[in-house]
Design a protein around this motif. Structure first.
Motif, PDB file in Angstrom:
ATOM      1  N   LEU A 113       0.800  -1.220   0.000  1.00 22.08           N
ATOM      2  CA  LEU A 113       0.000   0.000   0.000  1.00 22.08           C
ATOM      3  C   LEU A 113       0.834   1.271   0.000  1.00 22.08           C
ATOM      4  CD1 LEU A 113      -2.682  -1.062   2.642  1.00 22.08           C
ATOM      5  CD2 LEU A 113      -2.853  -1.184   0.149  1.00 22.08           C
ATOM      6  N   GLY A 114       2.127   1.141   0.261  1.00 23.34           N
ATOM      7  CA  GLY A 114       2.960   2.334   0.374  1.00 23.34           C
ATOM      8  C   GLY A 114       2.656   3.116   1.631  1.00 23.34           C
ATOM      9  N   SER A 115       2.180   2.391   2.663  1.00 27.15           N
ATOM     10  CA  SER A 115       1.813   3.037   3.925  1.00 27.15           C
ATOM     11  C   SER A 115       2.916   2.810   4.956  1.00 27.15           C
ATOM     12  CB  SER A 115       0.478   2.473   4.436  1.00 27.15           C
ATOM     13  OG  SER A 115       0.545   1.064   4.576  1.00 27.15           O
ATOM     14  N   LYS A 116       2.665   3.277   6.182  1.00 25.54           N
ATOM     15  CA  LYS A 116       3.648   3.106   7.251  1.00 25.54           C
ATOM     16  C   LYS A 116       2.899   2.954   8.570  1.00 25.54           C
ATOM     17  CE  LYS A 116       7.850   5.091   9.256  1.00 25.54           C
ATOM     18  NZ  LYS A 116       8.801   6.240   9.212  1.00 25.54           N
ATOM     19  N   GLY A 127      -3.981   7.078  12.501  1.00 23.32           N
ATOM     20  CA  GLY A 127      -4.777   8.265  12.192  1.00 23.32           C
ATOM     21  C   GLY A 127      -5.903   7.924  11.233  1.00 23.32           C
ATOM     22  N   ASP A 128      -5.949   8.651  10.130  1.00 23.75           N
ATOM     23  CA  ASP A 128      -6.959   8.412   9.102  1.00 23.75           C
ATOM     24  C   ASP A 128      -6.385   7.600   7.943  1.00 23.75           C
ATOM     25  OD1 ASP A 128      -8.924   9.847  10.466  1.00 23.75           O
ATOM     26  OD2 ASP A 128      -8.215  11.753   9.641  1.00 23.75           O
ATOM     27  N   GLY A 129      -5.442   6.725   8.253  1.00 22.59           N
ATOM     28  CA  GLY A 129      -4.811   5.919   7.213  1.00 22.59           C
ATOM     29  C   GLY A 129      -5.752   4.876   6.637  1.00 22.59           C
ATOM     30  N   ASP A 130      -5.255   4.146   5.651  1.00 24.92           N
ATOM     31  CA  ASP A 130      -6.068   3.146   4.964  1.00 24.92           C
ATOM     32  C   ASP A 130      -6.576   2.070   5.929  1.00 24.92           C
ATOM     33  OD1 ASP A 130      -5.529   4.458   2.620  1.00 24.92           O
ATOM     34  OD2 ASP A 130      -3.986   3.054   1.948  1.00 24.92           O
ATOM     35  N   VAL A 160      -9.876 -15.428  -2.585  1.00 31.08           N
ATOM     36  CA  VAL A 160      -9.281 -14.379  -1.762  1.00 31.08           C
ATOM     37  C   VAL A 160      -9.938 -13.046  -2.106  1.00 31.08           C
ATOM     38  CG1 VAL A 160      -7.094 -15.567  -1.419  1.00 31.08           C
ATOM     39  CG2 VAL A 160      -7.366 -14.084  -3.392  1.00 31.08           C
ATOM     40  N   GLU A 161     -10.177 -12.251  -1.082  1.00 28.60           N
ATOM     41  CA  GLU A 161     -10.817 -10.952  -1.254  1.00 28.60           C
ATOM     42  C   GLU A 161     -10.094  -9.898  -0.437  1.00 28.60           C
ATOM     43  OE1 GLU A 161     -15.262 -10.589  -1.423  1.00 28.60           O
ATOM     44  OE2 GLU A 161     -15.147 -12.499  -0.337  1.00 28.60           O
ATOM     45  N   ALA A 162     -10.175  -8.658  -0.907  1.00 30.49           N
ATOM     46  CA  ALA A 162      -9.664  -7.527  -0.145  1.00 30.49           C
ATOM     47  C   ALA A 162     -10.583  -6.335  -0.368  1.00 30.49           C
ATOM     48  CB  ALA A 162      -8.235  -7.174  -0.554  1.00 30.49           C
ATOM     49  N   LEU A 163     -10.802  -5.566   0.688  1.00 32.21           N
ATOM     50  CA  LEU A 163     -11.536  -4.309   0.612  1.00 32.21           C
ATOM     51  C   LEU A 163     -10.665  -3.264   1.278  1.00 32.21           C
ATOM     52  CD1 LEU A 163     -14.125  -2.722  -0.068  1.00 32.21           C
ATOM     53  CD2 LEU A 163     -15.001  -3.371   2.185  1.00 32.21           C
ATOM     54  N   VAL A 164     -10.175  -2.317   0.485  1.00 35.10           N
ATOM     55  CA  VAL A 164      -9.281  -1.277   0.981  1.00 35.10           C
ATOM     56  C   VAL A 164      -9.988   0.070   0.861  1.00 35.10           C
ATOM     57  CG1 VAL A 164      -7.024  -0.184   0.757  1.00 35.10           C
ATOM     58  CG2 VAL A 164      -7.279  -2.617   0.214  1.00 35.10           C
ATOM     59  N   CYS A 165      -9.995   0.834   1.944  1.00 37.70           N
ATOM     60  CA  CYS A 165     -10.619   2.155   1.942  1.00 37.70           C
ATOM     61  C   CYS A 165      -9.642   3.194   2.478  1.00 37.70           C
ATOM     62  CB  CYS A 165     -11.878   2.171   2.817  1.00 37.70           C
ATOM     63  SG  CYS A 165     -13.241   1.169   2.191  1.00 37.70           S
ATOM     64  N   GLY A 166      -9.718   4.405   1.947  1.00 40.98           N
ATOM     65  CA  GLY A 166      -8.851   5.492   2.376  1.00 40.98           C
ATOM     66  C   GLY A 166      -9.009   6.695   1.473  1.00 40.98           C
ATOM     67  N   ALA A 167      -8.325   7.758   1.804  1.00 36.90           N
ATOM     68  CA  ALA A 167      -8.487   9.020   1.073  1.00 36.90           C
ATOM     69  C   ALA A 167      -8.031   8.920  -0.375  1.00 36.90           C
ATOM     70  CB  ALA A 167      -7.731  10.136   1.798  1.00 36.90           C
ATOM     71  N   ASN A 168      -6.986   8.121  -0.630  1.00 37.58           N
ATOM     72  CA  ASN A 168      -6.396   8.093  -1.975  1.00 37.58           C
ATOM     73  C   ASN A 168      -6.376   6.698  -2.579  1.00 37.58           C
ATOM     74  OD1 ASN A 168      -5.574  10.965  -2.003  1.00 37.58           O
ATOM     75  ND2 ASN A 168      -4.211  10.331  -0.332  1.00 37.58           N
ATOM     76  N   VAL A 169      -7.369   5.891  -2.262  1.00 42.82           N
ATOM     77  CA  VAL A 169      -7.407   4.518  -2.762  1.00 42.82           C
ATOM     78  C   VAL A 169      -7.767   4.497  -4.242  1.00 42.82           C
ATOM     79  CG1 VAL A 169      -8.660   2.335  -2.638  1.00 42.82           C
ATOM     80  CG2 VAL A 169      -7.878   3.451  -0.541  1.00 42.82           C
ATOM     81  N   ARG A 170      -6.987   3.758  -5.009  1.00 40.88           N
ATOM     82  CA  ARG A 170      -7.253   3.581  -6.435  1.00 40.88           C
ATOM     83  C   ARG A 170      -7.277   2.091  -6.773  1.00 40.88           C
ATOM     84  NH1 ARG A 170      -4.652   8.430  -5.997  1.00 40.88           N
ATOM     85  NH2 ARG A 170      -5.561  10.177  -7.171  1.00 40.88           N
ATOM     86  N   ASN A 171      -6.095   1.490  -6.875  1.00 43.59           N
ATOM     87  CA  ASN A 171      -6.028   0.079  -7.267  1.00 43.59           C
ATOM     88  C   ASN A 171      -5.437  -0.792  -6.157  1.00 43.59           C
ATOM     89  OD1 ASN A 171      -6.653  -1.735  -9.452  1.00 43.59           O
ATOM     90  ND2 ASN A 171      -4.451  -2.022  -9.757  1.00 43.59           N
TER      91      ASN A 171
END
Length: 216
Positions: A50-53, A106-109, A189-200
């Motif tokens: 995700l490129g998160s931390k 915080g408000d991360g993914d 397998v499934e994934a649901l990702v939510c966040g301010a800048n979610v695309r692919n």
């Protein structure tokens, strides 16, 4: 009240769901004794994909979700807003499931990732085909989600790439989201990702889960 055109969506989805009950022939696959957790991405892996931390996961759960019981409408679209939805897998010969929830600081993914063992590899592929149909039928129809945190989803057109079915959306509480589904043998397998800048990102998580399953 459902908006104009939603009755047609409900009728179409009823036909799709009825088609699930016929089943799909194939060689049954026994549920593995363990190891489903190795298919789900770790916190380090999620940060990398995700490129998160600093993303952190909750304890895994083997419970399926039930959006119909929570009051999500239209009922036939319940499987678009959750992973491991019981009503999606009810006729799939399901033998095991595992879900891992994670949240960035915080408000991360936020990430929900699930692996469900079904009756056969053919059944897993059948569920992917049903997802294409049902998610597409729900596209453009506001989905009102019940439960502890009610929200409204607006679903975009379905995308299919490299064997992964995905659908982006906007949610009144969680912002941008992407739901994705793939298959590895008799495992969905499934994934649901939510966040301010979610695309692919949902599709990216599913691709990594498939790679884990294939190497297990």
């Amino acid at each position: 009240m459902l908006r104009r055109g939603s009755r047609g969506v409900v009728v179409l989805l009823a036909a799709i769901v009825t088609g699930c009950g016929a089943g799909v022939e194939g060689t049954p696959v026994a549920a593995p004794a363990g190891g489903l957790d190795s298919i789900l991405l770790s916190d380090v892996d999620l940060d990398d994909v995700l490129g998160s931390k600093g993303i952190r996961s909750e304890p895994d759960t083997g419970e399926m979700t039930d959006e119909l019981a929570a009051g999500t409408v239209p009922p036939g679209c319940a499987g678009t807003v959750r992973t491991a939805e019981a009503n999606v897998y009810r006729d799939a010969g399901t033998t095991a499931a595992l879900t891992r929830m994670a949240q960035g600081p915080g408000d991360g993914d936020s990430v929900a990732q699930s692996v469900v063992v079904v009756g056969s590899p053919q059944q897993a592929q059948h569920l992917l085909e049903l997802a294409k149909l049902s998610w597409s039928a729900c596209s453009g129809t506001p989905i009102r989600q019940g439960g502890a945190t009610p929200s409204t989803w607006n679903l975009e057109p379905v995308d299919v790439r490299d064997g992964i079915v995905s659908q982006s959306s906007t949610n009144s509480v969680h912002g941008r989201c992407q739901h994705a589904m793939g298959a590895a043998a008799a495992r969905v397998v499934e994934a649901l990702v939510c966040g301010a800048n979610v695309r692919n990102q949902g599709a990216a998580v599913v691709a990594a889960m498939i790679a884990n399953a294939d190497s297990a």
